[in-house]
Design an enzyme around this catalytic site. Structure first.
Site, PDB file in Angstrom:
ATOM      1  N   GLU A 234       0.769  -1.154   0.162  1.00  0.00           N
ATOM      2  CA  GLU A 234       0.065  -0.126  -0.045  1.00  0.00           C
ATOM      3  C   GLU A 234       0.983   1.059   0.094  1.00  0.00           C
ATOM      4  OE1 GLU A 234      -1.718   3.045   0.654  1.00  0.00           O
ATOM      5  OE2 GLU A 234      -1.841   2.452   2.855  1.00  0.00           O
ATOM      6  N   CYS A 268      -2.122   9.409   2.628  1.00  0.00           N
ATOM      7  CA  CYS A 268      -2.159   8.681   1.401  1.00  0.00           C
ATOM      8  C   CYS A 268      -3.225   8.740   0.537  1.00  0.00           C
ATOM      9  CB  CYS A 268      -1.562   7.391   1.424  1.00  0.00           C
ATOM     10  SG  CYS A 268      -2.634   6.241   2.194  1.00  0.00           S
TER      11      CYS A 268
END
Length: 485
Positions: A234, A268
């Site tokens: 990720e 993010c």
């Protein structure tokens, strides 16, 4: 001289928060060996037993909630309210993974089909044994919990390497797990820098779950490739918000400001770009500018934004803003100070699409708002970067249609970041944002491999034999023509 300890330093005031060991390759290997020995015991508890421990862990976290909030704030610099919200989301995922592991991973019957009707077929999911988790510093509770809780619920032991900026948070979570009755070696923590993470990748774990930058994710993959250790990556994002001409502008402006500046922009899945329809562009920019100007970054309790957790990230923010301005962008709210890591929010408009502020992850309190003549143009520009993590759309009539055209693993309609708070939804991206999923049923399955079983119930026509007759081959020929013509 070999460094054996390191300190975590608060970005709020520079004080030392804690001292932690730098675990080398031998120490990491020993932690993995202990986890491997503990894994059968943890798996042997079964879904019900693990559920009891995980729920007890949740209660242990809540019992000392203020202590965890203090640790998160001290190591990251984020406001207490943001730390509390992060922990809330983490607890929800912890509860969900414990409650849904059995339903998702238990062995179940599947249809064998016409050709194999004499076979009983089943599918189950087997834990890897030991999972290594490498966590980030920006959300040191919520983000790793998407791997920790799901891997534990699936029956794995876990070795967790928290960021060197937030080792105290990782150690706090592990102590709470043990207080809740969890076996210490079923969830252990190793601390240190990149070398410690690399050692974990090479220590023979069954799988690695990594969250962090794209560049570091590639390094993790390279280390894991040496032993074909599977990975979940990720990585970063450059998420866009699309604002259509029929959008609720107040709601869209509020969402854009939250998505861009919460956690000082160190998210993010935060919003770094906005593409607003020309029909509403000026009004939208005015609403965003008004809200942005109300915000203040600082180390005091009243500040809505804290300092950047990683001081050198401020240089990235400064370079992106400078590049945008050099290419003709308009500074609506700002500017960025020449030094220091406490950055006030910056709003840029009319930014060249070739600039780093548009194409590269900034990971700081900046927002780019650009005008588009149509939503087709907005989709094209939103999808033009190498990242594909998430995004958002504000539109009363076309929200779903526009969302389905965006390249990303998660899209919110008339909201931002909503998907992260839905435990049943998978979390992850494509492209330079990584691959694999945490959260939801997909997240549980990510930490167990599928195992197929067949069992012959009775003898039927035997095709898999070296003594197969010509008559059997003629029968197979008739079956092909009957069933599949």
């Amino acid at each position: 001289m070999t460094t054996t300890t390191f300190t975590s330093v608060s970005p709020l005031d520079g004080r030392v928060v804690g001292t932690h060991p730098v675990h080398g390759a031998d120490e990491v290997a020993a932690a993995v060996a202990r986890a491997r020995a503990a894994a059968p015991v943890w798996r042997g508890l079964g879904f019900s037993g693990r559920k009891r421990v995980l729920h007890a862990w949740r209660r242990a976290i809540v019992a000392d909630l203020d202590g965890l909030i203090d640790t998160v704030r001290a190591e990251t610099g984020k406001p207490r309210g943001d730390a509390r919200l992060e922990i809330l989301l983490a607890l929800d995922h912890l509860s969900w993974s414990a409650a849904h592991a059995r339903r998702t991973l238990r062995r179940r019957r599947v249809a064998s089909g016409v050709l194999m009707l004499n076979q009983t077929s089943s599918l189950g999911y087997v834990p890897y044994g030991v999972v290594g988790v490498i966590g980030p510093w920006n959300y040191p509770v919520f983000t790793p919990m998407g791997s920790l809780a799901y891997a534990l619920a699936a029956g794995n032991a876990v070795v967790f390497k928290p960021s060197e900026y937030t080792p105290g948070v990782g150690a706090w979570l592990q102590r709470a797990f043990v207080r809740a009755g969890g076996p210490a070696d079923a969830f252990s923590v190793v601390t240190g820098f990149g070398e410690t993470g690399a050692a974990l990748c090479r220590a023979g774990v069954g799988k690695i779950a990594f969250t962090g930058s794209t560049a570091t994710g590639k390094a993790v993959m390279a280390a894991c490739a040496e032993t074909l250790t599977p990975v979940v990556i990720e990585a970063g994002g450059k998420d866009a918000l699309l604002v259509d001409e029929d959008a609720d502008l107040d709601a869209a402006a509020e969402a854009a400001v939250w998505g861009a500046y919460s956690n000082a922009g160190q998210t993010c899945i935060g919003i770094e770009r906005v593409y607003a329809h020309t029909a509403i562009y000026d009004r939208f920019v005015a609403a965003v500018a008004e809200r942005t100007a109300e915000l203040r970054a600082g180390a005091d309790e009243a500040a809505r934004l804290g300092p950047l957790t990683m001081p050198r990230q401020a240089d990235v923010v400064r370079s992106h803003v400078a590049d945008a301005l050099a290419r003709g962008a308009v500074l609506r709210v700002g500017p960025v100070p020449a030094d220091g890591s406490t950055l006030q929010p910056v709003l840029l408009t009319d930014v060249d699409e070739r600039s780093s502020a548009v194409r590269d992850e900034t990971f700081g309190p900046t927002l780019v708002v650009n005008r588009v003549a149509s939503m087709d143009e907005a989709v094209e520009k939103a999808n033009a970067v190498r990242y594909g993590l998430s995004g958002a759309v504000f539109s009363k009539r076309r929200g779903r249609d526009l969302a389905l055209r965006l390249r990303g693993g998660m899209i919110a309609i008339n909201a931002v970041i909503a998907f992260a708070a839905v435990p049943a939804l998978p979390f992850g991206g494509v492209g330079d944002s990584g691959f694999g999923r945490i959260h939801g049923a997909d997240g549980l399955r990510e930490f167990a491999y599928p195992q197929a079983l067949t069992r012959q119930r009775f003898r039927l026509l035997t095709l898999t034999t070296m003594r197969r007759s010509a008559a059997t081959d003629r029968l197979v020929d008739r079956l092909i023509r009957l069933l599949y013509r």
